[in-house]
Design an enzyme around this catalytic site. Sequence first.
Site, mmCIF file in Angstrom:
data_model
loop_
_atom_site.group_PDB
_atom_site.id
_atom_site.type_symbol
_atom_site.label_atom_id
_atom_site.label_comp_id
_atom_site.label_asym_id
_atom_site.label_seq_id
_atom_site.Cartn_x
_atom_site.Cartn_y
_atom_site.Cartn_z
ATOM 1 N N HIS A 18 -69.125 -57.997 -26.344
ATOM 2 C CA HIS A 18 -69.654 -57.753 -27.691
ATOM 3 C C HIS A 18 -68.555 -57.613 -28.741
ATOM 4 C CE1 HIS A 18 -73.270 -57.524 -29.855
ATOM 5 N NE2 HIS A 18 -73.970 -56.812 -29.004
ATOM 6 N N ASP A 31 -72.039 -61.926 -30.566
ATOM 7 C CA ASP A 31 -73.202 -61.112 -30.885
ATOM 8 C C ASP A 31 -74.475 -61.837 -30.454
ATOM 9 O OD1 ASP A 31 -73.767 -63.025 -32.892
ATOM 10 O OD2 ASP A 31 -72.631 -61.899 -34.378
#
Length: 445
Positions: A415, A419
């Site tokens: 992350h 995304d």
Amino acid sequence: MAIENIKMPQLGESVTEGTIEKWLVAPGDHVNKYDALAEVNTDKVTAEVPSSFTGTIKELVAAEGDTLSVGEIVCTIETEGGDSEPVEEAKPAADEKANEMPAAGAKPTEGLKGEKGSSQPVKASGSKARYSPAVMRLAQENDIDLTQVEGSGNEGRITRKDIMALIESGNIPKAGDAPAASSQQTEEPAQERTAPSAPAQKAPSAPIQSAPGDVEIPVTGVRRAIAANMLKSKHEAPHAWMMIEVDVTNLVQYRDSIKGDFKKKEGFNITYFAFFVKAISQALKEFPMMNSMWAGDKIIQKKDINISIAVASDNALFVPVIKDADEKSVKGIGKEINELALKARSGKLGSAEMQGGTFTVNNTGSFGSVQSMGIINHPQAAIVQVESIVKRPMIMDNGMIAARDMVNLCLSLDHRVLDGLVCGQFLGRVKEILENMSKENTSVY
């Protein structure tokens, strides 16, 4: 006679150390130049260390299971052509100062003499002031104060095993703590380790003891390397996960219709996995952010699309790489998968064949799995698990229920780099490519 040193070779461009998995010789054995001396395992590959000389093995400096940095002496050989003299203790080269760690709390220029701005660290007494690159890397990644660690190596040197034992115990020593004894050292009473005025220290977790009937399995170098890489990935990368289901009924029918003739013509089986790798490679080209890596102060978007695939042998897991997968046909990808798998299972994979991967595709469906969350192959940013193809009742566009061949694609992502938006778009594109693979519009050549 003369004594020559055999040193740990560099078995790959990013390899900094190797573990002696098995000695193939013993002191007193006569060897010829290029004869194999030992099997060495790295996080990339298992390889043999060849002899650089013809002579007699004098001493095995490293034991089986020891991890040594590139350039460290592994054994000595007595050769002809000079007077026999004892081997002098290896002296650190000038650039070894870069491998020394400053004392806790010391500034780069504290207590130093020489040029302005020098980063030469203050050295503690004994050899504990010098650390291998592996020890330094693990210490920095896990915020370990090495001045508080007691080593179990030669002359108290801290080894990678000492650091891994501390990490696994959770008893990470910080600056100002009392020295933490290695798990391989005999623990002293608390009152002898810690001054009365010092704060109480967290007791290390008790080691797991075997009970009668338990089987103890030694940790191999390959398993140790896998564990270290997976631990690093989970510690560094904030993992997120998503899944998409794909209707591959047309692909299944197409592959089943050509597999017999393909095997006769090409000499190997055309697998579903080759189609999945092709579809993912094509989608990576359209969504290049998925083919990226975290590099601290920047994200590096890789130009080449090199797909890492997991191949298991009887006692090890290897991750060879299909280079430039986006430029290969389904047949070309299938052939390379077949060749890499054969090499991995026969122990013939070279280090070059396991380097350069930018994205991993794992065929978990071969074990019957239908949903799983993979750990990202560090330093890549994502991994796709291709699950088992199963028949499911699905409601079609016309409202009718039909049995369809369905597969789940499970994506683990870093992350820091990716995304949900780009990953969702990427998986959606892979789904579209796969659902449109059929006899009418897909060629394996």
